[in-house]
Design an enzyme around this catalytic site. Structure first.
Site, mmCIF file in Angstrom:
data_model
loop_
_atom_site.group_PDB
_atom_site.id
_atom_site.type_symbol
_atom_site.label_atom_id
_atom_site.label_comp_id
_atom_site.label_asym_id
_atom_site.label_seq_id
_atom_site.Cartn_x
_atom_site.Cartn_y
_atom_site.Cartn_z
ATOM 1 N N ASP A 1 3.891 -3.821 -5.803
ATOM 2 C CA ASP A 1 4.469 -5.105 -5.395
ATOM 3 C C ASP A 1 5.993 -5.019 -5.387
ATOM 4 O O ASP A 1 6.654 -5.509 -4.452
ATOM 5 C CB ASP A 1 4.033 -6.216 -6.351
ATOM 6 C CG ASP A 1 2.633 -6.735 -6.058
ATOM 7 O OD1 ASP A 1 2.070 -6.372 -5.008
ATOM 8 O OD2 ASP A 1 2.092 -7.499 -6.892
ATOM 9 N N GLU B 1 0.827 -1.210 0.000
ATOM 10 C CA GLU B 1 0.000 0.000 0.000
ATOM 11 C C GLU B 1 0.859 1.256 0.000
ATOM 12 O O GLU B 1 0.535 2.248 -0.654
ATOM 13 C CB GLU B 1 -0.937 -0.010 1.208
ATOM 14 C CG GLU B 1 -1.928 -1.163 1.227
ATOM 15 C CD GLU B 1 -2.800 -1.200 -0.016
ATOM 16 O OE1 GLU B 1 -3.178 -0.122 -0.510
ATOM 17 O OE2 GLU B 1 -3.107 -2.309 -0.492
#
Length: 425
Positions: A367, A280
């Site tokens: 990611d 996040e």
């Protein structure tokens, strides 16, 4: 352009959009069913066959309902436009309220209420049958009614003044009204985003400070490494509505806060929670939220400009079944705005892979950032658990995913995490 030709263009676009959506869902349905009884090789040691079958059955149930919703949406749109439904509502509102701003507000309210009522059976079936059948729904009827009431009040308080301002600006600001409307729309959206964490979200959920001392220390160390300052770490009682888990950060400036679903904390280890949060934070580091707001702003400006070109064209109204010689002056700005907002998605759906592709690109970047800040193996482990516990299919149809999925398929995400980018992005 004549009304007849625009009617043909609209019907062709609606037929193409509807057929494409149905075809993609049917492909997805068949693909998931075909792979239901075998876990993909790269997940064989992580996902049980029973969990894989549950995800397949959950996906099939949702897609079946979605097929019905696609058909209903197309029928309702035709009934409101070429079927004359919107014109009849407009005439009824004019007879009752005249042709002022109250008429415009009431017309929007009627169409919104009609859409809600038509969509209600599918919504209730999804929540209280499908979600309940697969063990996800925790929502009670009293809570559902409370959410409905709060949502209705917020809609009136936020959308009502905004719509009034939009209709007023469309009437008084001349040929450049679309620019002033865009500025008001943008300011309202930014205000809502600013108020959401501390004013709006607490109306629906309870937020408590994270109490786990060791987890809090781990997260604060991650925030320090990432250069992220927040107003606090909070746990949200998501379990009172659903068994699905997630984590997110929200707000701007000093109002930024990090939120964990309580269900997420129950399912993941501290290392996995840290990896999910790092993902996040990757969105924050790459300014994905700002980029999406900027893109949305540019597109909304373009669409409002387009409406500015169409709203004085008689063929736009007549071609959609509203009036024989309608213009903004004779039909009213409200019905022009309504027509535009109703038919625009029909023309935009074939472009869905562009926005979905951008979103998937952002997920890959987040990611990769998380893999730099934490162990990639922890993020992989967390993703597998989340896919399993949320019953997300591991075998989506590639073409359906291209149009609909904002996140890359699990196999592709994990493959990238297992093979770091040479550039270290």
């Amino acid at each position: 352009m004549t009304p007849y030709h625009f009617t043909l263009v609209f019907l062709a676009a609606l037929a193409l959009s509807t057929a494409l959506r149905l075809w993609l869902d049917i492909r997805h349905l068949r693909h998931v069913r075909a792979h239901r009884d075998r876990v993909p090789d790269n997940f064989a040691d992580r996902i049980d066959l029973a969990d894989h079958r549950k995800a397949a059955d959950y996906t099939v149930a949702k897609v079946r309902l979605g097929l019905l919703e696609i058909a209903v949406d197309a029928i309702v749109l035709l009934a409101l436009t070429l079927g004359g439904g919107l014109g009849l509502l407009d005439q009824a509102m004019r007879a009752w309220l005249g042709s002022g701003y109250l008429h415009g507000l009431a017309l929007f309210a009627c169409v919104s209420l009609l859409g809600f009522v038509i969509g209600l059976p599918a919504s209730l079936y999804r929540t209280f049958r499908i979600e309940a059948r697969f063990g996800f729904n925790k929502l009670t009827w009293p809570l559902w009614f409370a959410d409905l009431a709060k949502g209705a009040v917020l809609t009136v308080l936020i959308s009502g003044p905004l719509l009034f301002a939009v209709l007023w600006l469309m009437d008084v600001m001349g040929s450049y009204w679309w620019l002033y409307v865009w500025l008001v729309w943008l300011a309202t959206n930014l205000l809502v985003l600013f108020l959401y964490p501390t004013v709006i979200a607490p109306l629906f959920n309870k937020f408590t400070p994270l109490e786990d001392v060791s987890l809090k220390a781990r997260i604060e160390a991650l925030l320090t490494r990432c250069g992220f300052a927040s107003s606090g770490l909070f746990v949200m009682d998501g379990s009172k509505r659903s068994a699905h888990g997630n984590a997110y950060f929200t707000g701007f400036g000093r109002a930024k806060r990090i939120v964990f679903f309580d269900t997420l904390l129950d399912k993941l280890s501290p290392e996995e929670i840290e990896a999910v949060l790092a993902h996040e934070l990757g969105h924050f580091k790459h300014r994905h939220v700002i980029k999406r707001i900027a893109l949305s702003s540019v597109l909304s400006l373009a669409f409002l400009w387009l409406l500015g070109q169409l709203i004085d064209q008689p063929w736009f109204f007549a071609g959609l079944g509203v009036g024989a010689d309608g213009t903004a002056s004779s039909m009213g700005t409200a019905i022009g705005l309504l027509l535009f907002s109703m038919v625009l998605p029909v023309f935009l759906f074939p472009l869905a892979p562009l926005t979905s592709g951008l979103s998937r690109k952002h997920e890959y970047e987040a990611d990769a950032y998380a893999a730099k800040q934490t162990a990639a193996a922890d993020l992989i482990s967390a993703l597998v658990k989340l896919y399993r516990d949320n019953a997300a299919t591991l075998t989506p149809d590639p073409l359906h995913s291209l149009f609909h999925d904002s996140h890359p398929p699990a196999s592709q995400r994990i493959a990238r995490l297992q093979t770091p980018s040479p550039s270290g992005t």
